[in-house]
Design an enzyme around this catalytic site. Structure first.
Site, PDB file in Angstrom:
ATOM      1  CE  LYS A 107      -4.148  -2.140   1.772  1.00  0.00           C
ATOM      2  NZ  LYS A 107      -3.751  -3.490   2.217  1.00  0.00           N
TER       3      LYS A 107
HETATM    4  C1  LIG Z   1      -4.553  -4.542   1.950  1.00  0.00           C
HETATM    5  C2  LIG Z   1      -3.855  -5.824   1.929  1.00  0.00           C
HETATM    6  C3  LIG Z   1      -4.320  -6.898   1.152  1.00  0.00           C
HETATM    7  C4  LIG Z   1      -5.586  -6.793   0.348  1.00  0.00           C
HETATM    8  O1  LIG Z   1      -5.503  -5.892  -0.728  1.00  0.00           O
HETATM    9  P1  LIG Z   1      -6.834  -5.366  -1.429  1.00  0.00           P
HETATM   10  O2  LIG Z   1      -6.382  -4.356  -2.413  1.00  0.00           O
HETATM   11  O3  LIG Z   1      -7.682  -4.768  -0.344  1.00  0.00           O
HETATM   12  O4  LIG Z   1      -7.488  -6.545  -2.045  1.00  0.00           O
HETATM   13  C5  LIG Z   1      -3.568  -8.055   1.126  1.00  0.00           C
HETATM   14  N1  LIG Z   1      -2.452  -8.195   1.871  1.00  0.00           N
HETATM   15  C6  LIG Z   1      -1.986  -7.201   2.641  1.00  0.00           C
HETATM   16  C7  LIG Z   1      -0.767  -7.427   3.449  1.00  0.00           C
HETATM   17  C8  LIG Z   1      -2.665  -5.987   2.697  1.00  0.00           C
HETATM   18  O5  LIG Z   1      -2.200  -5.006   3.472  1.00  0.00           O
END
Ligand SMILES: *Cc1c(COP(=O)(O)O)cnc(C)c1O
Length: 434
Positions: A107
């Site tokens: 993210k």
């Molecule tokens: C947010 C997250 C996900 C899921 O991603 P999405 O875009 O919400 O499907 C998977 N793994 C980790 C470690 C995350 O932080």
């Protein structure tokens, strides 16, 4: 480029409006009106380009009409200040390590890009102060908070479910201070997400303060996630493994995989995607039955995927003209219990020496079970295993080293605002801020 709402009732928006508003006025999600295909020569030579060069080409296809080239290039290059290597785990399975950024989760890419793009728009217009609301199941909060930390004219409110995120995750957004406020909600992630959605719909509140979202509903957060799918392809091409590429994405709110699907529509030659769910198997069931039945989320050890009503599902539907058949042609689904996740973390570690985090583990397991002869698989390793320290150490019964970046966060003091899950309380709190 104009952006329309998946609900088709709100007026078209400019990029700036889409980024500042987050959600369209009809509660739909913004979609770019066209997806520009990238030329064949780009893909033919992609293995000779750097990550930043590749990402800028992709960014230009989406944002080039609306952001001056030098500004956009600056944002892309500044966002991607870290590498995203594809590391071989075994045979034909590679881990795309998305955890080398400041908060050690994928993210960081979307969070950093969005902070910079929003900052550009706000300064260009000399706009009033903007308040970013973000609900987090763990990693979004830290990536967004760290992406926005110290950016003038923006205040970030991170809403997270009390007791449901790991200690390290919590430290990454409750210790920052400055323009970051952490709100600890007595409820689930879905409750946090509902509070944020309700806040955007509340007329009085929106007259009181300018609100925007940094969840993956925001186009500036989720589209940049397309960058690393292209880079994964480039790395595979470099070692002669780009044909028959299968990409597995551990999925919760489905922002990450949706960005990959956009990449495919831009011409990126990915054979198929696998969406890996934990026990929150709403999407898996949709693929099986054609029916979308959201449910309250359940807690799992892959907690960043504990989502009962994935918001980007609306985008997946829209992208495929609501055709279940077409969606099934591109995406396969899997779902794993905590026990299966623990099992694969342990097995992979013993067999290969590679330590997975509980989310990436779902991706690795799916590829191990699904790859056919001649296919190469890349799974998205969405966070560093040390972010889930107790879980991972409990599984492998070994202490693991905590990266320096994480240790720094652990030293800070937690500060948070306690909140119950009713919208009234949240609204009252925000109305009293000037
Ligand atoms: C947010 C997250 C996900 C899921 O991603 P999405 O875009 O919400 O499907 C998977 N793994 C980790 C470690 C995350 O932080």
């Amino acid at each position: 480029m104009k952006y329309y709402s998946t609900n088709k009732k709100a007026p078209y928006a400019t990029l700036e409006e889409a980024v500042v508003n987050g959600l369209a006025s009809d509660k739909g999600l913004y979609m770019p009106e066209k997806i520009n295909k990238l030329p064949k020569e780009f893909f033919d030579n992609i293995d000779k380009l750097s990550f930043q060069e590749i990402a800028y080409k992709v960014a230009d296809a989406f944002f080039g009409e609306d952001v001056p080239a030098d500004v956009l290039k600056g944002i892309v290059y500044d966002t991607l200040s870290f590498d995203i290597p594809a590391v071989k785990v075994k045979d034909n399975i590679y881990s795309l390590e998305l955890f080398h950024g400041p908060t050690l989760a994928f993210k960081d890419v979307g969070g950093r890009f969005m902070a910079r793009l929003l900052g550009y728009f706000i300064h260009k217009e000399g706009e009033e102060k903007v308040n970013v609301l973000v609900a987090t199941s763990g990693d979004t909060g830290s990536a967004v908070a760290n992406g926005f930390l110290g950016v003038d004219g923006i205040h970030v409110y991170v809403l997270y479910p009390k007791g449901k995120v790991s200690e390290i995750q919590e430290k990454q957004f409750t210790t920052l201070g400055k323009n970051i406020t952490a709100i600890e909600v007595d409820g689930t992630f879905d409750d946090c997400q509902a509070l944020v959605k309700n806040a955007f719909m509340d007329k009085e509140l929106n007259e009181h303060m300018k609100l925007t979202s940094a969840n993956s509903i925001n186009v500036a957060r989720f589209l940049p996630q397309a960058f690393y799918y292209f880079y994964a392809y480039a790395q595979m091409k470099k070692i002669g493994k780009a044909d028959n590429l299968v990409v597995c994405v551990p999925s919760g709110n489905f922002g990450n995989i949706t960005a990959g699907l956009f990449g495919k529509k831009m011409g990126l030659p990915i054979k198929r995607f696998i969406a890996a769910n934990n026990k929150n198997d709403i999407f898996y069931n949709y693929l099986k039955s054609g029916e979308y039945k959201p449910r309250p989320s359940v807690s799992t050890i892959a907690n960043a995927m504990d989502v009962g009503d994935p918001s980007n599902f609306a985008r997946v539907l829209d992208l495929y003209g609501c055709s279940h058949d077409e969606i099934c042609k591109d995406i396969e689904g899997v779902t794993y219990s905590d026990e299966q996740i623990s099992d694969i973390v342990s097995t992979a570690y013993t067999e290969t020496g590679y330590l997975l985090d509980p989310h990436g583990a779902c991706g690795y397991r799916a590829l191990s079970e699904s790859l056919k002869k001649g296919e190469t698989g890349v799974f998205l390793e969405t966070a560093h295993p040390a972010k889930f320290l107790n879980t991972v150490q409990g599984i492998i019964r070994e202490e693991i080293a905590i990266p320096k970046k994480l240790q720094e966060f652990m030293k800070g003091t937690k500060q948070s605002v306690q909140m119950d899950k009713s919208f009234d309380s949240f609204k009252k709190y925000l109305m009293n801020i000037d």
